[in-house]
Design a protein around this motif. Structure first.
Motif, PDB file in Angstrom:
ATOM      1  N   ASP A 217       0.814  -1.219   0.000  1.00 19.67           N
ATOM      2  CA  ASP A 217       0.000   0.000   0.000  1.00 19.67           C
ATOM      3  C   ASP A 217       0.849   1.271   0.000  1.00 19.67           C
ATOM      4  OD1 ASP A 217      -2.506   1.233  -0.107  1.00 19.67           O
ATOM      5  OD2 ASP A 217      -2.581   1.501   2.067  1.00 19.67           O
ATOM      6  N   GLY A 218       1.991   1.215  -0.705  1.00 22.47           N
ATOM      7  CA  GLY A 218       2.813   2.412  -0.836  1.00 22.47           C
ATOM      8  C   GLY A 218       3.806   2.611   0.278  1.00 22.47           C
ATOM      9  N   LEU A 219       4.048   1.580   1.068  1.00 21.14           N
ATOM     10  CA  LEU A 219       5.088   1.696   2.091  1.00 21.14           C
ATOM     11  C   LEU A 219       6.423   1.294   1.495  1.00 21.14           C
ATOM     12  CD1 LEU A 219       3.369   0.187   5.254  1.00 21.14           C
ATOM     13  CD2 LEU A 219       4.180   2.536   4.980  1.00 21.14           C
ATOM     14  N   PRO A 220       7.483   2.026   1.821  1.00 18.96           N
ATOM     15  CA  PRO A 220       8.804   1.645   1.325  1.00 18.96           C
ATOM     16  C   PRO A 220       9.223   0.305   1.924  1.00 18.96           C
ATOM     17  CG  PRO A 220       8.952   3.598   2.731  1.00 18.96           C
ATOM     18  CD  PRO A 220       7.518   3.207   2.669  1.00 18.96           C
ATOM     19  N   PRO A 221      10.114  -0.409   1.245  1.00 18.77           N
ATOM     20  CA  PRO A 221      10.505  -1.743   1.703  1.00 18.77           C
ATOM     21  C   PRO A 221      11.306  -1.756   2.991  1.00 18.77           C
ATOM     22  CG  PRO A 221      11.690  -1.116  -0.292  1.00 18.77           C
ATOM     23  CD  PRO A 221      10.681  -0.055  -0.052  1.00 18.77           C
ATOM     24  N   SER A 222      12.093  -0.714   3.223  1.00 21.75           N
ATOM     25  CA  SER A 222      12.964  -0.711   4.400  1.00 21.75           C
ATOM     26  C   SER A 222      12.231  -0.157   5.616  1.00 21.75           C
ATOM     27  CB  SER A 222      14.206   0.123   4.093  1.00 21.75           C
ATOM     28  OG  SER A 222      14.703   0.698   5.269  1.00 21.75           O
TER      29      SER A 222
ATOM     30  N   CYS B 151       7.697   7.678   6.321  1.00 23.59           N
ATOM     31  CA  CYS B 151       6.842   7.671   5.144  1.00 23.59           C
ATOM     32  C   CYS B 151       5.462   7.142   5.492  1.00 23.59           C
ATOM     33  CB  CYS B 151       7.489   6.796   4.075  1.00 23.59           C
ATOM     34  SG  CYS B 151       6.749   7.000   2.469  1.00 23.59           S
ATOM     35  N   LYS B 152       4.836   7.752   6.482  1.00 24.48           N
ATOM     36  CA  LYS B 152       3.556   7.228   6.938  1.00 24.48           C
ATOM     37  C   LYS B 152       2.382   7.979   6.347  1.00 24.48           C
ATOM     38  CE  LYS B 152       4.984   5.215  11.313  1.00 24.48           C
ATOM     39  NZ  LYS B 152       5.694   5.887  12.397  1.00 24.48           N
ATOM     40  N   SER B 153       2.620   9.193   5.850  1.00 24.46           N
ATOM     41  CA  SER B 153       1.487  10.008   5.432  1.00 24.46           C
ATOM     42  C   SER B 153       0.813   9.412   4.204  1.00 24.46           C
ATOM     43  CB  SER B 153       1.923  11.442   5.137  1.00 24.46           C
ATOM     44  OG  SER B 153       2.508  11.522   3.854  1.00 24.46           O
ATOM     45  N   VAL B 154      -0.469   9.664   4.085  1.00 26.82           N
ATOM     46  CA  VAL B 154      -1.248   9.197   2.938  1.00 26.82           C
ATOM     47  C   VAL B 154      -0.627   9.719   1.645  1.00 26.82           C
ATOM     48  CG1 VAL B 154      -3.495   9.379   1.793  1.00 26.82           C
ATOM     49  CG2 VAL B 154      -3.375   8.984   4.250  1.00 26.82           C
ATOM     50  N   GLU B 155      -0.213  10.988   1.642  1.00 27.87           N
ATOM     51  CA  GLU B 155       0.360  11.596   0.429  1.00 27.87           C
ATOM     52  C   GLU B 155       1.634  10.882  -0.002  1.00 27.87           C
ATOM     53  OE1 GLU B 155      -2.229  14.390   2.495  1.00 27.87           O
ATOM     54  OE2 GLU B 155      -0.418  13.390   3.200  1.00 27.87           O
ATOM     55  N   ASP B 156       2.495  10.584   0.960  1.00 29.67           N
ATOM     56  CA  ASP B 156       3.748   9.888   0.641  1.00 29.67           C
ATOM     57  C   ASP B 156       3.453   8.526   0.023  1.00 29.67           C
ATOM     58  OD1 ASP B 156       5.327  11.915   1.603  1.00 29.67           O
ATOM     59  OD2 ASP B 156       5.746  10.961   3.535  1.00 29.67           O
ATOM     60  N   ARG B 157       2.484   7.836   0.596  1.00 28.19           N
ATOM     61  CA  ARG B 157       2.178   6.488   0.125  1.00 28.19           C
ATOM     62  C   ARG B 157       1.523   6.517  -1.253  1.00 28.19           C
ATOM     63  NH1 ARG B 157      -0.020   3.548   5.478  1.00 28.19           N
ATOM     64  NH2 ARG B 157      -0.518   1.931   3.958  1.00 28.19           N
ATOM     65  N   VAL B 158       0.688   7.524  -1.489  1.00 28.53           N
ATOM     66  CA  VAL B 158       0.096   7.700  -2.822  1.00 28.53           C
ATOM     67  C   VAL B 158       1.207   7.932  -3.845  1.00 28.53           C
ATOM     68  CG1 VAL B 158      -1.228   9.344  -4.243  1.00 28.53           C
ATOM     69  CG2 VAL B 158      -2.176   8.508  -2.094  1.00 28.53           C
ATOM     70  N   GLU B 159       2.147   8.807  -3.504  1.00 25.28           N
ATOM     71  CA  GLU B 159       3.247   9.138  -4.416  1.00 25.28           C
ATOM     72  C   GLU B 159       4.092   7.895  -4.714  1.00 25.28           C
ATOM     73  OE1 GLU B 159       5.251  11.524  -6.997  1.00 25.28           O
ATOM     74  OE2 GLU B 159       3.380  11.980  -5.951  1.00 25.28           O
ATOM     75  N   LEU B 160       4.364   7.102  -3.695  1.00 27.82           N
ATOM     76  CA  LEU B 160       5.158   5.887  -3.912  1.00 27.82           C
ATOM     77  C   LEU B 160       4.416   4.870  -4.774  1.00 27.82           C
ATOM     78  CD1 LEU B 160       7.161   5.056  -0.658  1.00 27.82           C
ATOM     79  CD2 LEU B 160       8.030   5.292  -2.971  1.00 27.82           C
ATOM     80  N   ARG B 161       3.104   4.730  -4.562  1.00 24.36           N
ATOM     81  CA  ARG B 161       2.324   3.815  -5.409  1.00 24.36           C
ATOM     82  C   ARG B 161       2.319   4.295  -6.849  1.00 24.36           C
ATOM     83  NH1 ARG B 161      -1.479   4.186  -1.322  1.00 24.36           N
ATOM     84  NH2 ARG B 161      -3.151   4.954  -2.670  1.00 24.36           N
ATOM     85  N   LYS B 162       2.187   5.608  -7.017  1.00 22.15           N
ATOM     86  CA  LYS B 162       2.181   6.190  -8.362  1.00 22.15           C
ATOM     87  C   LYS B 162       3.507   5.919  -9.071  1.00 22.15           C
ATOM     88  CE  LYS B 162       3.033  10.626  -9.793  1.00 22.15           C
ATOM     89  NZ  LYS B 162       2.902  12.081  -9.783  1.00 22.15           N
ATOM     90  N   VAL B 163       4.613   6.206  -8.408  1.00 23.10           N
ATOM     91  CA  VAL B 163       5.937   6.044  -9.009  1.00 23.10           C
ATOM     92  C   VAL B 163       6.237   4.567  -9.277  1.00 23.10           C
ATOM     93  CG1 VAL B 163       8.411   6.321  -8.530  1.00 23.10           C
ATOM     94  CG2 VAL B 163       6.844   8.205  -8.084  1.00 23.10           C
ATOM     95  N   ALA B 164       5.848   3.695  -8.360  1.00 26.71           N
ATOM     96  CA  ALA B 164       6.072   2.259  -8.560  1.00 26.71           C
ATOM     97  C   ALA B 164       5.286   1.770  -9.775  1.00 26.71           C
ATOM     98  CB  ALA B 164       5.662   1.480  -7.305  1.00 26.71           C
ATOM     99  N   THR B 165       4.038   2.207  -9.884  1.00 26.00           N
ATOM    100  CA  THR B 165       3.191   1.811 -11.015  1.00 26.00           C
ATOM    101  C   THR B 165       3.814   2.240 -12.338  1.00 26.00           C
ATOM    102  OG1 THR B 165       1.163   1.960  -9.695  1.00 26.00           O
ATOM    103  CG2 THR B 165       0.909   2.128 -12.077  1.00 26.00           C
ATOM    104  N   ILE B 166       4.194   3.511 -12.419  1.00 30.83           N
ATOM    105  CA  ILE B 166       4.768   4.056 -13.654  1.00 30.83           C
ATOM    106  C   ILE B 166       6.043   3.300 -14.031  1.00 30.83           C
ATOM    107  CG2 ILE B 166       5.960   6.083 -14.607  1.00 30.83           C
ATOM    108  CD1 ILE B 166       3.838   7.798 -13.134  1.00 30.83           C
ATOM    109  N   ASN B 167       6.879   3.019 -13.039  1.00 32.22           N
ATOM    110  CA  ASN B 167       8.150   2.374 -13.350  1.00 32.22           C
ATOM    111  C   ASN B 167       7.990   0.906 -13.722  1.00 32.22           C
ATOM    112  OD1 ASN B 167      10.527   4.274 -13.172  1.00 32.22           O
ATOM    113  ND2 ASN B 167       9.325   4.864 -11.398  1.00 32.22           N
TER     114      ASN B 167
END
Length: 113
Positions: free
Chosen positions: A31-36, A43-59
Motif C-alpha cells: 500500500d505504498g510503504l517503502p521496503p525498508s 513515510c507514513k502520510s497518505v500523500e507519501d504512500r500515494v506518491e510511492l504507489r504512483k511512481v512504482a506503477t509508472i516504473n
C-alpha cells in the motif's frame, strides 16, 4: 538485434532485474510503504504512500516497454494482478497516472516513442 556501429546494449544481470520488479511490486502490495523499515518510519502520510504507489506503477509499466522485452521473463502472473490494482487504486492520482502511462504506451508516446 545489434545496433549499428557494433554497439550491443548492456543489460544488468537477471537477478538485478528480478530484484527491481520485486521491489516495485512489494511497494504496491504494501500500500505504498517503502521496503525498508527505517524508511517506513518517515513515510507514513497518505500523500507519501500515494506518491510511492504512483511512481512504482509508472516504473513497472516502463519496464514492460515492448522494446525492452523484459515483461515476459520477469513479470509474473501475480505481479500482473498487483499492477492491475493500480488502475482501480483508491486514490485518483494513482489511477490517472496508470491510465496516462498506459495511453502513452499504447500510442508509442513519451518514453515509448
Amino acid at each position: 538485434g545489434m545496433k549499428t556501429g557494433g554497439q550491443k546494449s548492456i543489460f544488468p544481470p537477471k537477478s538485478h532485474i528480478t530484484a527491481i520488479f520485486e521491489l516495485l511490486i512489494s511497494i504496491l502490495e504494501d500500500d505504498g510503504l517503502p521496503p525498508s523499515s527505517s524508511d517506513r518510519h518517515d513515510c507514513k502520510s497518505v500523500e507519501d504512500r500515494v506518491e510511492l504507489r504512483k511512481v512504482a506503477t509508472i516504473n513497472i509499466m516502463r519496464l514492460c516497454d515492448k522494446n525492452l522485452d523484459l515483461e515476459k521473463s520477469f513479470l509474473t502472473t501475480s505481479m500482473w494482478h498487483v499492477l492491475g490494482r493500480s488502475f482501480v487504486d483508491k486514490d485518483k492520482i494513482v489511477r490517472e497516472s496508470a491510465m496516462d502511462e498506459l495511453s502513452q504506451m499504447l500510442n508509442g508516446k513519451g518514453v515509448y516513442g
